[in-house]
Write a protein that holds these residues in place. Structure first.
Motif, short mmCIF file in Angstrom:
data_model
loop_
_atom_site.label_atom_id
_atom_site.label_comp_id
_atom_site.label_asym_id
_atom_site.label_seq_id
_atom_site.Cartn_x
_atom_site.Cartn_y
_atom_site.Cartn_z
N LEU A 92 12.25 -9.40 3.26
CA LEU A 92 10.56 -9.31 3.71
C LEU A 92 10.00 -10.76 3.71
O LEU A 92 10.75 -11.68 3.18
N ASP A 122 3.93 -7.19 4.47
CA ASP A 122 2.91 -6.50 4.12
C ASP A 122 1.54 -6.75 4.92
O ASP A 122 0.92 -7.83 5.22
N PHE A 166 4.69 -2.62 4.69
CA PHE A 166 4.43 -2.10 3.19
C PHE A 166 2.94 -1.48 3.14
O PHE A 166 2.09 -1.80 2.42
N ARG A 180 -7.00 -3.61 -6.82
CA ARG A 180 -6.17 -2.95 -5.55
C ARG A 180 -6.97 -1.72 -4.85
O ARG A 180 -6.38 -1.35 -4.05
N GLU A 183 -7.25 -1.92 -1.23
CA GLU A 183 -6.15 -1.67 -0.26
C GLU A 183 -5.98 -0.09 -0.08
O GLU A 183 -5.11 0.26 0.59
N LYS A 219 3.03 4.00 -0.45
CA LYS A 219 3.10 3.39 -1.61
C LYS A 219 1.67 3.64 -2.62
O LYS A 219 0.53 3.87 -1.97
N HIS A 220 1.69 3.40 -3.86
CA HIS A 220 2.88 3.11 -4.85
C HIS A 220 3.24 4.48 -5.62
O HIS A 220 2.28 5.02 -6.27
N MET A 263 7.58 3.69 -1.12
CA MET A 263 7.79 2.23 -2.37
C MET A 263 7.39 3.08 -3.65
O MET A 263 6.15 3.65 -3.86
N PHE A 266 5.03 -0.42 -10.06
CA PHE A 266 5.13 -0.97 -11.27
C PHE A 266 4.87 -0.48 -12.51
O PHE A 266 5.55 -0.77 -13.54
N ASP A 298 9.14 -1.71 -5.82
CA ASP A 298 8.21 -2.66 -5.80
C ASP A 298 8.77 -3.88 -6.20
O ASP A 298 10.21 -3.66 -6.79
N TRP A 299 8.21 -4.87 -5.78
CA TRP A 299 8.95 -6.43 -5.94
C TRP A 299 9.37 -6.53 -7.46
O TRP A 299 8.31 -6.46 -8.41
N MET A 330 13.97 -4.38 -4.33
CA MET A 330 13.14 -5.57 -3.74
C MET A 330 13.21 -6.44 -4.75
O MET A 330 12.45 -6.60 -5.76
N TRP A 439 -4.75 -9.83 1.00
CA TRP A 439 -3.63 -9.09 1.94
C TRP A 439 -3.69 -9.72 3.38
O TRP A 439 -4.18 -8.82 4.16
N GLU A 518 -3.93 -7.44 -5.16
CA GLU A 518 -3.10 -7.57 -6.52
C GLU A 518 -3.47 -8.37 -7.42
O GLU A 518 -3.60 -9.84 -7.14
C1 BGC Z 1 3.22 -5.05 -4.27
C2 BGC Z 1 3.43 -4.27 -3.08
C3 BGC Z 1 3.93 -5.24 -2.06
C4 BGC Z 1 5.15 -6.08 -2.41
C5 BGC Z 1 5.78 -6.98 -1.24
C6 BGC Z 1 4.20 -6.19 -4.68
O1 BGC Z 1 3.79 -7.36 -5.55
O2 BGC Z 1 2.64 -4.38 -5.49
O3 BGC Z 1 2.50 -3.60 -2.72
O4 BGC Z 1 4.33 -4.58 -0.89
O5 BGC Z 1 4.90 -6.97 -3.45
O6 BGC Z 1 5.06 -7.95 -1.03
#
Ligand code: BGC
Length: 761
Positions: A92, A122, A166, A180, A183, A219-220, A263, A266, A298-299, A330, A439, A518
């Motif tokens: 990514l 993203d 994403f 968020r 989003e 997501k999420h 996805m 968290f 998720d990350w 991820m 974003w 975020e």
């Molecule tokens: C976010 C995701 C995002 C991912 C990749 C995470 O921190 O929660 O929504 O797609 O990072 O950038």
């Protein structure tokens, strides 16, 4: 006792889960009906365990890809080494044809099997040409425009080498403190489901192998929007009724729309981190819903199960996540490090690895990556596609449709096109960055049309500008900037001077683009810095104020609502922001947006949402008694209800009737009339209340809407067919049921409409 009709399909789904509820391979649910099943199986049969696990490993872009790995950067070297071994299935944040080709070339030409990477990014509201933030788009209630916006995002992303976005985020957002909410699609599962489907269709099109379409990612999963206190990443706790009726429907809708990936999230939900939640991922998503795509974590969320207090260490976290159905890691590096040993030790069934790899490889086949791994890598296409005229037109159209006219006393709007002295005040009016919102990783800074630039297209008025207050220079995408201007009022005098000599004052106030998104929750949902003081100071010298609110969330501004005659919710509208706002202010576009979230009067009312349950107590004051449902210091009402939004014309609803169709469904009909003087669009909304049920139902729920354009004086008969799908609900076991009894039906221009009738089923 009410009679309940159960839905066979759900029982079948439950049976499926019951039959498969042993451990290990019996729960593996990817099917063999994919047109690529034979190719995938034959590829799997020659892959080593490590190569299969490699498909489950996703890395962030790790070096200046077209150059050498920086000396001494151990982490980058390790990732590079893994990529060459075929231990990376996806990357990514590698973007641009040149960069994507460079990493794809390593995967294709230097690994044993040459399996192409899937490249994720993203693209949340566009790639370089930006649409409004998703919450703003939701305010349009216009599924065609939303789909078109996702198509633009897909086309530009695909042209830049990306084949997986994403998005959409379908988390229900009831808490405007949560950064968020910008989003998502707001608070309602019905509207949210329609929008989620439109976005998936826009990204994926009808043919995933088309080089202009990309895979979407819902997501999420799940519950992330219910972060306690609106604080990002926080725990969520809610019961089955909320899970099945509020949280899950938009996710399910995207499975029905054939979304290719999910996805997870968290958050911990009811004590289990979503990333390690077998019930959510294996039983519901892959079992009951028969989802055939793959789930990415998720990350770093696999590793985060350690601080959550759920996994003992990295190895344990990998075990829990793989067993729970998270197919791709991820950026935790834990699958690549531990999964092979976990399989050998019998802690993770190899069938799970095969299942995950099969799901990932299938999506790669569907994208056409095996046929041509470089199909997204065409410099000429990249150049011709990014920022092209048709894209600018689409995002402008979307931006106009996203604007919500919250208040318009004495028809202060639209502004006259000539002969006016207009004072424009506020940082945002001259800001080309904030309208891009959060974003917007691939967009260049300062590329939005500012409000001043947009208003310059109407040259027959005399425009003067004053800053008034500099809220903040704004944080950047990753860096925390706490320097909000708390006390500098030195610009007030100039603002007051220009306001004093103006016929109308346009005040463009709100939040910096990076104050939502975020990690950007706010405890206060007011105007940051000294903007409220600025507004009140200007009001003292000129009451003819149009307040243009720029924000990534609804803001609680009761003083403004009481005193300022015209208020426009202009969100963060993307690349064409200023043009869209100017066209609305001058009446070249008649606003038709409706709020996708309730706006509270005060943060103390949060969570405040229209589809709440009744208490046992009245909501109107009982004389001399305190024992009714209320706050002692604030009203129960929102500042603006869900679904609220005005037009430059007026709409009248009458002739409401409900008639049984004779087949168990009902026809709701009414007449909508444009009773004002100009052509306009109205979102006619239908709400239903199941008055008594075996699990209590909300006071009303959106179950239909239609966007209708009418000439002045024109009428249209609107009909909605309501059947079991609209009348039923999920009980606490997740079964969809419909019960007999009394139903109320409300129609109107917002969720606060009192125009209603009822019928008995
Ligand atoms: C976010 C995701 C995002 C991912 C990749 C995470 O921190 O929660 O929504 O797609 O990072 O950038």
């Amino acid at each position: 006792m009410k009679k309940a009709a159960f839905f066979g399909i759900f029982i079948l789904a439950l049976t499926f889960v019951a039959c498969n509820s042993g451990t290990g391979s019996s729960k593996v649910s990817s099917d063999s009906s994919s047109p690529f099943a034979a190719e995938v199986d034959s590829l799997l049969s020659i892959m080593t365990l490590e190569e299969k696990i490699g498909q489950m490993n996703q890395y962030n872009g790790f070096w200046n890809v077209t150059g050498p790995v920086p000396a001494g950067d151990e982490a980058a070297n390790k990732k590079y080494d893994h990529l060459k071994k075929g231990w990376v299935g996806s990357m990514l944040n590698v973007r641009g044809v040149e960069n994507v080709r460079a990493v794809q070339k390593i995967a294709v030409e230097e690994t044993r099997l040459g399996i192409p990477l899937i490249i994720g990014f993203d693209a949340i509201h566009g790639y370089k040409t930006l649409s409004p933030i998703p919450l703003a788009e939701a305010a349009s209630w216009d599924m065609e425009a939303i789909k078109r916006s996702a198509e633009v995002s897909a086309a530009e992303s695909a042209a830049s080498g990306i084949n997986w976005t994403f998005a959409p985020m379908v988390d229900i957002g009831r808490d405007p403190r949560w950064g968020r909410v910008m989003e998502g699609a707001g608070e309602d599962p019905y509207l949210g489901s329609k929008i989620a489907m439109a976005r998936v269709k826009g990204f994926q099109g009808d043919d995933l192998s088309d080089p202009f379409t990309i895979a979407a990612c819902t997501k999420h999963f799940a519950g992330y929007g219910f972060a306690e206190g609106g604080k990002d990443y926080n725990t969520a706790d809610f019961g089955s009724s909320t899970l099945y009726n509020m949280v899950l429907p938009p996710f399910k809708a995207t499975v029905d729309a054939d979304v290719k990936t999910f996805m997870n999230s968290f958050n911990v939900l009811n004590g289990i981190p979503a990333t390690g939640d077998e019930f959510l991922q294996r039983e519901i998503l892959k079992g009951q819903w028969n989802f055939q795509g793959f789930v990415v974590s998720d990350w770093g969320s696999i590793g985060e199960m350690i601080p959550h207090g759920y996994a003992e260490d990295g190895k344990h976290a990998a075990e829990l996540a793989a067993n729970a159905g998270s197919d791709m890691d991820m950026e935790s590096y834990l699958y690549v490090e531990h999964l092979a040993a976990l399989v050998q030790e019998g802690k993770v069934d190899e069938a799970y690895i095969n299942d995950a790899a099969r799901r990932i490889l299938t999506v790669k086949y569907e994208l056409g990556l095996f046929e041509n791994p470089y199909k997204y890598c065409d410099e000429a296409r990249e150049k011709a596609t990014i920022g092209k005229e048709a894209h600018q037109e689409a995002v402008l159209d979307m931006a106009k449709k996203s604007i919500v006219l919250l208040k318009n006393e004495n028809k202060l709007l639209p502004l006259k096109k000539s002969g006016q002295r207009i004072a424009v005040i506020g940082q945002f009016a001259n800001d080309k960055n904030s309208p891009l919102g959060s974003w917007r990783i691939a967009a260049d800074d300062n590329t939005a049309v500012s409000l001043m630039e947009g208003m310059a297209a109407y040259p027959d008025n005399r425009l003067t500008y004053a800053l008034g207050a500099q809220v903040s220079v704004g944080p950047t995408s990753f860096v925390m900037e706490t320097k909000i201007n708390e006390d500098d009022t030195s610009g007030f005098a100039e603002a007051i001077r220009v306001a004093r000599s103006a016929d109308v004052v346009v005040m463009n106030l709100g939040e910096v683009g990076w104050q939502t998104g975020e990690g950007r929750s706010r405890a206060n949902i007011d105007l940051p810095g000294v903007q409220q003081e600025l507004l009140e100071a200007v009001y003292k010298v000129n009451k003819n104020i149009v307040l243009v609110l720029q924000s990534g969330r609804p803001l609680a501004l009761p003083w403004a609502d009481e005193n300022i005659p015209a208020i426009v919710q202009a969100w963060q509208l993307g690349t064409q922001s200023g043009n869209a706002i100017a066209q609305v202010l001058y009446g070249d576009y008649n606003p038709s947006g409706k709020m996708p979230m309730t706006t509270p009067r005060d943060k103390g009312q949060i969570p405040l949402y229209y589809n709440h349950k009744s208490t046992g107590r009245p909501t109107i004051p009982a004389p001399n008694l305190v024992f009714w449902q209320h706050y002692m210091d604030e009203s129960n009402d929102p500042l603006y209800p869900f679904g609220h939004g005005l037009s430059y014309t007026e709409f009248k609803y009458d002739g409401l009737e409900v008639n049984a169709n004779g087949d168990g469904s009902y026809k709701v009909s009414f007449t909508l009339t444009n009773s004002g003087a100009v052509k306009g669009k109205e979102v006619a909304q239908l709400y239903i209340q199941d008055v008594t049920a075996s699990v209590t139902r909300p006071v009303r729920e959106l179950k239909g809407f239609e966007l209708v354009e009418l000439e002045p004086g024109a009428s249209k008969e609107i009909t909605f067919n309501i059947s079991d799908a609209e009348l039923g609900f999920y009980n606490n076991d997740g079964e969809f049921i419909v019960e007999d009894g009394l139903f109320r039906v409300f129609v109107g221009g917002s969720s606060a409409t009192q125009y209603s009738t009822e019928f008995a089923r």
